[in-house]
Write a protein that holds these residues in place. Structure first.
Motif, PDB file in Angstrom:
ATOM      1  N   GLN A   5      25.906 -19.388 -71.208  1.00 36.04           N
ATOM      2  CA  GLN A   5      26.006 -18.877 -72.729  1.00 36.04           C
ATOM      3  C   GLN A   5      27.397 -18.882 -73.434  1.00 36.04           C
ATOM      4  O   GLN A   5      27.993 -17.822 -72.874  1.00 36.04           O
ATOM      5  N   THR A   7      30.458 -20.792 -76.117  1.00 36.63           N
ATOM      6  CA  THR A   7      30.731 -21.963 -77.184  1.00 36.63           C
ATOM      7  C   THR A   7      31.161 -23.274 -76.440  1.00 36.63           C
ATOM      8  O   THR A   7      32.014 -23.088 -75.414  1.00 36.63           O
ATOM      9  N   CYS A   8      30.555 -24.220 -77.073  1.00 32.81           N
ATOM     10  CA  CYS A   8      31.096 -25.503 -76.423  1.00 32.81           C
ATOM     11  C   CYS A   8      32.239 -25.731 -76.819  1.00 32.81           C
ATOM     12  O   CYS A   8      32.890 -25.527 -77.970  1.00 32.81           O
ATOM     13  N   LYS A  14      28.686 -24.725 -81.491  1.00 27.58           N
ATOM     14  CA  LYS A  14      27.261 -24.594 -80.919  1.00 27.58           C
ATOM     15  C   LYS A  14      27.523 -23.864 -79.470  1.00 27.58           C
ATOM     16  O   LYS A  14      28.572 -24.068 -78.866  1.00 27.58           O
ATOM     17  N   ASP A  15      26.484 -23.360 -78.918  1.00 28.54           N
ATOM     18  CA  ASP A  15      26.497 -22.863 -77.355  1.00 28.54           C
ATOM     19  C   ASP A  15      26.438 -24.422 -76.625  1.00 28.54           C
ATOM     20  O   ASP A  15      26.032 -25.235 -76.734  1.00 28.54           O
ATOM     21  N   TYR A  16      27.234 -24.094 -75.440  1.00 27.15           N
ATOM     22  CA  TYR A  16      27.409 -25.249 -74.607  1.00 27.15           C
ATOM     23  C   TYR A  16      26.108 -25.600 -74.211  1.00 27.15           C
ATOM     24  O   TYR A  16      25.840 -26.985 -73.980  1.00 27.15           O
ATOM     25  N   ALA A  17      25.174 -24.643 -73.935  1.00 29.63           N
ATOM     26  CA  ALA A  17      23.660 -24.953 -73.227  1.00 29.63           C
ATOM     27  C   ALA A  17      22.998 -25.809 -74.496  1.00 29.63           C
ATOM     28  O   ALA A  17      21.964 -26.572 -74.258  1.00 29.63           O
ATOM     29  N   GLU A  18      23.454 -25.828 -75.701  1.00 27.74           N
ATOM     30  CA  GLU A  18      22.433 -26.918 -76.815  1.00 27.74           C
ATOM     31  C   GLU A  18      23.417 -27.819 -77.216  1.00 27.74           C
ATOM     32  O   GLU A  18      23.088 -28.471 -78.057  1.00 27.74           O
ATOM     33  N   CYS A  19      24.712 -28.075 -76.734  1.00 31.29           N
ATOM     34  CA  CYS A  19      25.491 -29.116 -77.316  1.00 31.29           C
ATOM     35  C   CYS A  19      25.765 -29.914 -75.914  1.00 31.29           C
ATOM     36  O   CYS A  19      24.935 -30.731 -75.819  1.00 31.29           O
ATOM     37  N   PRO A  22      23.642 -30.208 -71.876  1.00 26.71           N
ATOM     38  CA  PRO A  22      22.693 -31.331 -71.054  1.00 26.71           C
ATOM     39  C   PRO A  22      23.020 -32.444 -71.159  1.00 26.71           C
ATOM     40  O   PRO A  22      22.436 -33.161 -70.427  1.00 26.71           O
TER      41      PRO A  22
END
Length: 130
Positions: A5, A7-8, A14-19, A22
């Protein structure tokens, strides 16, 4: 795989995990040329050489597609995009990537990059330094 968790680094907030997380992990493909550009920047930040090579067009990929060492990537700014959408086959992204060198000097890379779809996925072809 659990993505952390944070920031990307690509600048979307966005969070790295959402941006980009993946995409770099191979869990989904970049949907646009800009998304691929952002994921490649994140790969440079994280030193993910395997992703850099995999996201480079097979005919223009250098033998050594690894990220340079001694660079602290600080910020990515997208200046312009042309094409490169979900239904396009080609796209251009102009960006400025700010960084610091090993001696602490500040600098930037201003590039206009070309992208195409190869085997259904966006890949980096080449770029012109501006």
């Amino acid at each position: 795989m659990v993505l952390e968790q944070q920031t990307c680094p690509c600048g979307t907030s966005k969070d790295y995990a959402e941006c980009c997380g993946p995409v770099l992990a191979g869990q989904r493909a970049a949907s646009t040329a800009e998304a691929l550009m952002r994921s490649r920047y994140t790969a440079f930040v994280r030193g993910n050489d395997a992703y850099l090579a995999a996201s480079w067009h097979s005919q223009t990929r250098p033998d050594d597609a690894s990220a340079p060492t001694g660079i602290d990537w600080r910020r990515l700014r997208i200046r312009d995009t042309q094409g490169g959408g979900p239904d396009d086959e080609t796209g251009v992204v102009e960006f400025i990537a700010h960084f610091r060198t090993a001696d602490g000097s500040r600098d930037f890379l201003h590039e206009r990059s070309e992208f195409v779809r190869e085997n259904g996925h966006w890949v980096y072809v080449s770029g012109d330094i501006l």
